[in-house]
Enzyme design. Structure first.
Site, PDB file in Angstrom:
ATOM      1  N   GLU A  27      22.006  31.018 -76.784  1.00  0.00           N
ATOM      2  CA  GLU A  27      20.900  30.061 -76.812  1.00  0.00           C
ATOM      3  C   GLU A  27      19.747  30.649 -77.601  1.00  0.00           C
ATOM      4  O   GLU A  27      19.550  31.865 -77.600  1.00  0.00           O
ATOM      5  CB  GLU A  27      20.409  29.777 -75.381  1.00  0.00           C
ATOM      6  CG  GLU A  27      21.232  28.746 -74.664  1.00  0.00           C
ATOM      7  CD  GLU A  27      20.742  28.477 -73.246  1.00  0.00           C
ATOM      8  OE1 GLU A  27      19.665  28.980 -72.865  1.00  0.00           O
ATOM      9  OE2 GLU A  27      21.452  27.762 -72.529  1.00  0.00           O
ATOM     10  N   LYS A  74      28.533  26.809 -67.842  1.00  0.00           N
ATOM     11  CA  LYS A  74      27.332  26.421 -68.578  1.00  0.00           C
ATOM     12  C   LYS A  74      27.712  25.742 -69.888  1.00  0.00           C
ATOM     13  O   LYS A  74      26.991  24.874 -70.381  1.00  0.00           O
ATOM     14  CB  LYS A  74      26.450  27.641 -68.855  1.00  0.00           C
ATOM     15  CG  LYS A  74      25.711  28.163 -67.622  1.00  0.00           C
ATOM     16  CD  LYS A  74      24.636  29.145 -68.025  1.00  0.00           C
ATOM     17  CE  LYS A  74      24.202  30.090 -66.918  1.00  0.00           C
ATOM     18  NZ  LYS A  74      23.514  29.490 -65.791  1.00  0.00           N
ATOM     19  N   ARG A  93      23.912  21.956 -55.521  1.00  0.00           N
ATOM     20  CA  ARG A  93      23.709  22.361 -54.125  1.00  0.00           C
ATOM     21  C   ARG A  93      22.238  22.186 -53.776  1.00  0.00           C
ATOM     22  O   ARG A  93      21.433  21.843 -54.630  1.00  0.00           O
ATOM     23  CB  ARG A  93      24.070  23.837 -53.970  1.00  0.00           C
ATOM     24  CG  ARG A  93      23.238  24.697 -54.908  1.00  0.00           C
ATOM     25  CD  ARG A  93      23.433  26.165 -54.708  1.00  0.00           C
ATOM     26  NE  ARG A  93      23.050  26.922 -55.874  1.00  0.00           N
ATOM     27  CZ  ARG A  93      21.821  27.351 -56.138  1.00  0.00           C
ATOM     28  NH1 ARG A  93      20.834  27.061 -55.318  1.00  0.00           N
ATOM     29  NH2 ARG A  93      21.569  28.037 -57.226  1.00  0.00           N
TER      30      ARG A  93
HETATM   31  P1  ADP Z   1      17.730  29.110 -56.653  1.00  0.00           P
HETATM   32  O1  ADP Z   1      17.435  28.452 -57.950  1.00  0.00           O
HETATM   33  O2  ADP Z   1      17.890  28.155 -55.527  1.00  0.00           O
HETATM   34  O3  ADP Z   1      16.873  30.270 -56.357  1.00  0.00           O
HETATM   35  P2  ADP Z   1      19.676  31.005 -57.425  1.00  0.00           P
HETATM   36  O4  ADP Z   1      20.502  30.704 -58.623  1.00  0.00           O
HETATM   37  O5  ADP Z   1      18.629  32.041 -57.555  1.00  0.00           O
HETATM   38  O6  ADP Z   1      19.148  29.645 -56.880  1.00  0.00           O
HETATM   39  O7  ADP Z   1      20.663  31.387 -56.248  1.00  0.00           O
HETATM   40  C1  ADP Z   1      20.422  31.092 -54.896  1.00  0.00           C
HETATM   41  C2  ADP Z   1      21.149  32.085 -54.063  1.00  0.00           C
HETATM   42  O8  ADP Z   1      22.488  32.183 -54.453  1.00  0.00           O
HETATM   43  C3  ADP Z   1      20.563  33.465 -54.198  1.00  0.00           C
HETATM   44  O9  ADP Z   1      20.601  34.058 -52.940  1.00  0.00           O
HETATM   45  C4  ADP Z   1      21.483  34.159 -55.173  1.00  0.00           C
HETATM   46  O10 ADP Z   1      21.517  35.552 -54.889  1.00  0.00           O
HETATM   47  C5  ADP Z   1      22.793  33.491 -54.873  1.00  0.00           C
HETATM   48  N1  ADP Z   1      23.628  33.357 -56.074  1.00  0.00           N
HETATM   49  C6  ADP Z   1      23.413  32.572 -57.138  1.00  0.00           C
HETATM   50  N2  ADP Z   1      24.403  32.642 -58.013  1.00  0.00           N
HETATM   51  C7  ADP Z   1      25.283  33.513 -57.512  1.00  0.00           C
HETATM   52  C8  ADP Z   1      26.538  34.003 -57.956  1.00  0.00           C
HETATM   53  N3  ADP Z   1      27.084  33.618 -59.081  1.00  0.00           N
HETATM   54  N4  ADP Z   1      27.182  34.880 -57.185  1.00  0.00           N
HETATM   55  C9  ADP Z   1      26.648  35.266 -56.018  1.00  0.00           C
HETATM   56  N5  ADP Z   1      25.479  34.828 -55.540  1.00  0.00           N
HETATM   57  C10 ADP Z   1      24.798  33.967 -56.270  1.00  0.00           C
HETATM   58  P1  ADP Z   2      21.015  31.221 -63.853  1.00  0.00           P
HETATM   59  O1  ADP Z   2      22.316  30.535 -63.749  1.00  0.00           O
HETATM   60  O2  ADP Z   2      21.125  32.686 -63.772  1.00  0.00           O
HETATM   61  O3  ADP Z   2      19.983  30.605 -62.969  1.00  0.00           O
HETATM   62  P2  ADP Z   2      19.640  29.894 -66.066  1.00  0.00           P
HETATM   63  O4  ADP Z   2      20.303  29.418 -67.295  1.00  0.00           O
HETATM   64  O5  ADP Z   2      19.219  28.867 -65.091  1.00  0.00           O
HETATM   65  O6  ADP Z   2      20.569  30.978 -65.382  1.00  0.00           O
HETATM   66  O7  ADP Z   2      18.379  30.777 -66.490  1.00  0.00           O
HETATM   67  C1  ADP Z   2      17.641  31.529 -65.550  1.00  0.00           C
HETATM   68  C2  ADP Z   2      16.258  31.829 -66.099  1.00  0.00           C
HETATM   69  O8  ADP Z   2      16.328  32.529 -67.338  1.00  0.00           O
HETATM   70  C3  ADP Z   2      15.427  30.601 -66.418  1.00  0.00           C
HETATM   71  O9  ADP Z   2      14.753  30.137 -65.290  1.00  0.00           O
HETATM   72  C4  ADP Z   2      14.481  31.125 -67.487  1.00  0.00           C
HETATM   73  O10 ADP Z   2      13.444  31.868 -66.890  1.00  0.00           O
HETATM   74  C5  ADP Z   2      15.338  32.104 -68.252  1.00  0.00           C
HETATM   75  N1  ADP Z   2      15.975  31.471 -69.430  1.00  0.00           N
HETATM   76  C6  ADP Z   2      17.149  30.827 -69.440  1.00  0.00           C
HETATM   77  N2  ADP Z   2      17.445  30.361 -70.678  1.00  0.00           N
HETATM   78  C7  ADP Z   2      16.432  30.716 -71.475  1.00  0.00           C
HETATM   79  C8  ADP Z   2      16.136  30.541 -72.874  1.00  0.00           C
HETATM   80  N3  ADP Z   2      16.977  29.914 -73.695  1.00  0.00           N
HETATM   81  N4  ADP Z   2      14.996  31.052 -73.353  1.00  0.00           N
HETATM   82  C9  ADP Z   2      14.139  31.722 -72.547  1.00  0.00           C
HETATM   83  N5  ADP Z   2      14.358  31.920 -71.227  1.00  0.00           N
HETATM   84  C10 ADP Z   2      15.486  31.426 -70.685  1.00  0.00           C
END
Ligand code: ADP
Ligand code: ADP
Ligand code: MG
Length: 706
Positions: free
Chosen positions: A225, A141, A317
């Site tokens: 953040e 990130k 992906r």
């Molecule tokens: P989306 O935005 O498509 O929902 P997610 O970030 O929630 O994507 O992840 C999609 C799938 O991948 C989910 O089944 C989640 O459990 C799995 N997943 C995401 N990140 C990881 C990770 N770092 N390790 C293992 N599984 C992950």
């Molecule tokens: P992941 O890799 O687990 O998907 P993200 O950075 O995409 O992590 O964040 C997942 C969720 O967490 C976002 O969809 C949002 O709901 C919340 N989130 C992430 N960053 C922030 C932020 N700076 N402030 C408030 N909510 C956040």
């Protein structure tokens, strides 16, 4: 999990032994390195394109839907993901054995593993996914944010540098301004994220985030953040080809989340100002260009209340929710992925991409809403989905009736995806699709989904990402008034249903027993269970009126007396005209009634009269409520414990759950130790007899996300 070195070695080894042939320009056979709905969804497109498919599976998935749909399959290891779906070496060998020329990784598992992608290429296979360099960059990130800033894409204000000293990070947090969000740099799936309200809580949160990140990703670096309050999550689907064309397929709103995980997604995002949308779409395409992207990708943004948007991360992906984009644009993104992976240009240019109507996806999970959304495992004894209508109603699932939701994998049962001319119509179609869905054998979030899509905040489109975690769907305390409508629906359905069957000449003995017993000359006593709560009411039909009243205490029925005692004064009788002037949908399964009434859905379980009041539990012991591993035992033999005291902690399906004492007692034996793998129902510890005092369930649990 297999090491980076091993993955790379396997790729090269396979090439050296000449198993691989030169990269083909036309893909003829794809191995799908995944399971569940996404594997099935990919197979569907391959079948349409005349491409053969090879599935991989773990030993518990030999008969899973995805292995049956594929033209061939290979079992690559044991049930744990590390042994099978993350076992890069075995998967690559399966690809060579079955002469696949490409690998599609789906999402999750190896989809964003750059080493695996490289190993595929080294083995002479096409990896249907992002370029290795873009994957490596976006996996971090912090690196991703640095790249985006350089490309002129706004990021959430924060710190994403290399200095990881606690004092320095605290200083940076002060500078950003509270509240601050700590995120694992290598994070995903919401893991390792901590909101810090003020300086006093910073060090503790930092330690917790680092420890979670180390456990989940083997990397404890974090970024900071500014925590945006009441944000929306809006993401843009991008697509790129090897010729350097980058385009977007509009945005998706994924603000309906619980614990940072999406549950409902829609496209397009409603109420987005036209210039904000345009700026966001352009920023996403610029982001794809900046990293030399190829294939399907998603650029995630967070939108604050002033419609300012900030880059969050790029997912390299296909996303779970790509279907809503397909429905509004009339595309097949898996077909595009295959095409681009073959080296062909995108089939259209930006000007040819149009959005029409509105699409919504709801993710049906096996989880227990009343028990902190803990995953629910078990056999799917009834499974019914709406009929698919091309372009309007899609059902993506990896399971069939009689399949098992196991502890090993993601508890998503299916995705319902619908399309309407506009958002209101799409919500209506979703309501209908949810009504036609029946899942029995595990607890599901179906009732929450129904409540959510009909919630005024969702209808009016003012949902923000933490609304559900802050209690949006929490029910008001139940009262007989609202419960009675569901009970009346069951009585109506049961009577009607029985008349129908007797009319058809069925033997009364063969019909399922009614959930009530005569009580006095005019009344019937109805007993059911809702979650942990037992419901006992009496009903009668007289003068074209159905009357329901709470069970009167002191009627000699020990079972209902206890339940009624606390409730009688509150509930006066409830009356409905008979026959009922409204209709409900009732599905009966051997265990329960699933009742859908207007925009509410409830599951009322039958009570087994043979099992007595202590059914489901024995207060002399604490049992594992679901399969999992013991993380901690907090008591020792001879130790006195208080009711509801946590006595052990288990880990199951990536969740930690506390096992609690059912009553005040003294521990006699601890049957397991830390690290033991348990089946549901295994006894963890037992109490000495003698100090029993009437208490609650045998073991209660509460979940905390791991
Ligand atoms: P989306 O935005 O498509 O929902 P997610 O970030 O929630 O994507 O992840 C999609 C799938 O991948 C989910 O089944 C989640 O459990 C799995 N997943 C995401 N990140 C990881 C990770 N770092 N390790 C293992 N599984 C992950
Ligand atoms: P992941 O890799 O687990 O998907 P993200 O950075 O995409 O992590 O964040 C997942 C969720 O967490 C976002 O969809 C949002 O709901 C919340 N989130 C992430 N960053 C922030 C932020 N700076 N402030 C408030 N909510 C956040
Ligand atoms: Mg994300």
């Amino acid at each position: 999990m297999i090491s980076r070195d091993q993955i790379c070695k396997t790729g090269k080894l396979l090439k050296r032994y000449g198993k691989a042939c030169p990269m083909p320009d036309k893909i003829q056979r794809i191995l799908i390195a995944n399971r569940g709905e996404i594997a099935c969804r990919i197979i569907r497109t391959c079948q349409q394109l005349g491409i053969e498919t090879v599935a991989v599976c773990s030993t518990v998935d030999r008969y899973a839907r995805h292995t049956r749909l594929a033209d061939a399959f290979e079992c690559v290891g044991g049930p744990s993901p590390a042994a099978s779906y993350l076992n890069a070496e075995a998967i690559l060998q399966a690809a060579c054995k079955h002469k696949a020329d490409a690998i599609h990784p789906g999402y999750g598992f190896l989809a964003e593993n750059a080493d695996f992608a490289q190993a595929c290429i080294d083995a002479g296979l096409i990896f249907i996914g992002a370029p290795v360099a873009a994957m490596r960059l976006m996996a971090s990130k912090s690196a991703a944010k640095q790249t985006m800033e350089a490309a002129g894409v706004a990021c959430v204000p924060g710190y994403h540098g290399d200095n990881q000293e606690a004092a320095f990070l605290r200083q940076q947090a002060e500078k950003i301004g509270w509240p601050v969000l700590i995120k694992a740099s290598a994070g995903g799936g919401g893991k390792g994220m901590k909101i810090v309200p003020d300086a006093a809580h910073f060090d503790e949160a930092l330690n917790a985030a680092k420890s979670e990140a180390r456990k989940a990703f083997g990397d404890d670096r974090v970024i900071l953040e500014k925590f945006i309050t009441h944000p929306r999550h809006i993401e843009v689907q991008v697509f790129s080809d090897r010729q350097g064309n980058h385009l977007h397929l509009f945005e998706r709103d994924c603000s309906a989340q619980r614990r940072y995980q999406k549950i409902i997604e829609e496209a397009p995002a409603a109420g987005l100002a036209a210039d904000t949308r345009q700026a966001m779409l352009e920023a996403a395409v610029r982001a794809a260009g900046a990293v030399g992207y190829e294939g399907a990708g998603t650029v995630e943004f967070i939108l604050d209340r002033d419609q300012r948007f900030y880059f969050l991360e790029m997912n390299t992906r296909l996303q779970v929710e790509h279907r809503v984009t397909e429905l509004i644009t009339g595309t097949d993104l898996v077909a595009w992925q295959i095409r681009v992976a073959e080296g062909q240009p995108l089939p259209v240019t930006q000007d040819d991409v149009h959005a029409r109507g509105h699409a919504i996806e709801a993710r049906i999970y096996a989880e227990d809403a009343e028990n902190d959304f803990l995953p629910s495992v078990g056999l799917l004894d009834r499974l019914q989905f709406p009929t698919e209508v091309p372009g309007r109603v899609l059902v993506d699932t990896g399971v069939r009736q009689s399949d098992r939701i196991s502890i090993h994998y993601d508890p998503m049962i299916a995705k319902l995806v619908v399309w309407g001319e506009d958002r209101d119509q799409a919500i209506d179609v979703m309501n209908e699709a949810l009504c036609q869905t029946l899942v029995s054998g595990v607890k599901t979030n179906l009732a929450s989904l129904t409540t959510l899509i009909n919630h005024p905040r969702f209808r009016d489109n003012c949902l923000y990402t933490n609304a559900i975690d802050q209690g949006l769907l929490d029910e008001h305390p139940d009262n007989l008034e609202s419960l009675a409508r569901f009970l009346a629906a069951i009585i109506h359905w049961q009577l009607h249903h029985d008349t129908e069957r007797t009319g058809q000449g069925e033997q009364p003995e063969q019909s399922t027993p009614v959930p009530w017993q005569p009580f006095g000359p005019d009344w019937q006593r109805l007993s059911l269970r809702q979650g942990d709560e037992r419901i006992d009411v009496e009903w009668q039909i007289a003068d074209e009126t159905l009357t329901l009243r709470p069970v009167t205490p002191g009627t000699g029925n020990a079972l209902s007396d206890a339940a009624a005692l606390c409730e009688t004064e509150i509930f006066p009788p409830v009356r409905f005209p008979w026959p009922l002037p409204w209709s409900a949908q009732v599905h009966e399964t051997p265990e329960a009634y699933h009742v859908i009434l207007g925009h509410q859905r409830r599951v009322l379980e039958k009570i087994r009269h043979d099992s007595g009041p202590a059914a489901g539990g024995n207060e002399g012991q604490v049992v594992a409520p679901m399969p999992g591993q013991i993380l901690n035992i907090l008591v020792a033999p001879g130790e006195p414990v208080k009711k509801d005291q946590t006595v052990a902690v288990m880990e199951a399906m990536k969740m930690e759950l506390s096992l609690k004492a059912p009553r005040d007692a003294c521990v006699e034996t601890v049957h397991h130790s830390v690290g033991d793998l348990l089946q549901a129902g295994d006894v963890v510890l037992s109490f000495a007899a003698g100090d029993t005092e009437k208490g609650g369930e045998a073991s209660s649990t509460d979940g905390v996300s791991a």
